[in-house]
Write an enzyme that holds these catalytic residues in place. Structure first.
Site, PDB file in Angstrom:
ATOM      1  N   ARG A  42      32.720  35.882  50.119  1.00 28.96           N
ATOM      2  CA  ARG A  42      32.655  35.991  51.572  1.00 28.96           C
ATOM      3  C   ARG A  42      32.441  34.607  52.141  1.00 28.96           C
ATOM      4  O   ARG A  42      31.475  33.941  51.802  1.00 28.96           O
ATOM      5  CB  ARG A  42      31.480  36.901  51.911  1.00 28.96           C
ATOM      6  CG  ARG A  42      31.726  37.777  53.069  1.00 28.96           C
ATOM      7  CD  ARG A  42      30.625  38.766  53.218  1.00 28.96           C
ATOM      8  NE  ARG A  42      29.301  38.167  53.362  1.00 28.96           N
ATOM      9  CZ  ARG A  42      28.280  38.803  53.887  1.00 28.96           C
ATOM     10  NH1 ARG A  42      28.416  40.050  54.298  1.00 28.96           N
ATOM     11  NH2 ARG A  42      27.114  38.231  53.995  1.00 28.96           N
ATOM     12  N   THR A  96      32.929  32.637  58.483  1.00 30.32           N
ATOM     13  CA  THR A  96      33.720  33.716  59.105  1.00 30.32           C
ATOM     14  C   THR A  96      33.250  35.096  58.664  1.00 30.32           C
ATOM     15  O   THR A  96      33.578  36.089  59.299  1.00 30.32           O
ATOM     16  CB  THR A  96      35.207  33.595  58.721  1.00 30.32           C
ATOM     17  OG1 THR A  96      35.308  33.795  57.303  1.00 30.32           O
ATOM     18  CG2 THR A  96      35.771  32.235  59.084  1.00 30.32           C
ATOM     19  N   ASP A 132      20.508  38.567  48.175  1.00 26.73           N
ATOM     20  CA  ASP A 132      21.840  38.232  47.669  1.00 26.73           C
ATOM     21  C   ASP A 132      21.977  38.777  46.232  1.00 26.73           C
ATOM     22  O   ASP A 132      21.332  38.280  45.305  1.00 26.73           O
ATOM     23  CB  ASP A 132      22.031  36.709  47.683  1.00 26.73           C
ATOM     24  CG  ASP A 132      23.470  36.339  47.385  1.00 26.73           C
ATOM     25  OD1 ASP A 132      24.097  35.693  48.224  1.00 26.73           O
ATOM     26  OD2 ASP A 132      23.978  36.712  46.298  1.00 26.73           O
TER      27      ASP A 132
END
Ligand code: PRP
Ligand code: URA
Length: 209
Positions: A104, A108, A200
């Site tokens: 990812r 953006t 994460d």
């Protein structure tokens, strides 16, 4: 319309709670991701077709059932999806493994494709797409689109923790795909991380932070 399955089994819920805890280290985190994935795959494979065969038991012939035809493929979304593979292979050792590389973009939040290698006969198998986290849904939507382009139609998505936004995005782009999750969390934060989530997943699995 594909269904959303939320795995409310007490053992899955317990393991997810330990996974979320920031004090849980990489070794235990990896073990838990494997175990949860195995339990999720147990549920996601409950409609595999069976065929009747005959075997000889020590007492004579028995009509009994085995899984019919080509069975399963698992496709982890790199990196974090890798953590779910071994747990599922311990349940279905004959499953073929494909890989889809996506990350990812931090700015953006959109997925960037960098790798795709799938089993030759993937379109003949039930294919489980694996990723512990379903956040905006961009990565899962892209991975499923890649698989469909390859001809794979029998697809299920397995995520451990999902945000409502991710579920919505997958259902909109791929309404035919069943989604299996262990938890649906509240929301995404400004960095498109799942809150409360577990942080994460890739970094916690591989110790990279
Ligand atoms: C994480 C996660 C998913 C994705 C989810 O991967 O494992 O693939 O983000 O986010 P989304 O639903 O908004 O697309 P990341 O991009 O951090 O890559 P990594 O697994 O290599 O760390
Ligand atoms: N990727 C992760 O690993 N965690 C999140 O919460 C969102 C994306």
């Amino acid at each position: 319309m594909g269904e959303l399955h939320v795995m409310d089994h007490p053992l899955v819920q317990h393991k997810v709670s330990v996974l979320r805890n920031k004090e849980t280290g990489s070794k235990q985190f990896r073990e838990l991701v494997e175990e949860i994935a195995m339990l999720m795959a147990y549920d996601a494979t409950r409609d595999l077709p069976l065929e009747e065969i005959e075997v000889e038991t020590p007492l004579g012939p028995a009509k009994t059932k085995v899984v019919a035809g080509k069975k399963l493929a698992v496709v982890p979304i790199l990196r974090a999806g890798l953590g779910m593979v071994d747990g599922i292979l311990s349940l279905v050792p004959s499953a073929k493994v494909g890989h889809i590389g996506l990350y990812r973009d931090p700015e953006t939040k959109l997925p960037v494709e960098y790798y795709c290698k799938l089993p030759l006969d993937a379109e003949q198998r039930l294919t489980l797409v694996l990723d512990p986290m379903l956040a905006t849904g961009g990565s899962a939507v892209d991975a499923i689109s890649q698989l469909k382009k390859y001809g794979v139609e029998n697809l299920k998505l397995l995520n451990i923790i999902a945000a409502p936004e991710g579920i919505e995005a997958v259902r909109k782009a791929h309404p035919d795909v069943d989604i299996y999750v262990a938890a649906v969390d509240e929301r995404l934060n400004d960095h498109a991380y799942i809150v409360p989530g577990l942080g994460d997943a890739g970094d916690r699995l591989f110790g990279t932070k």
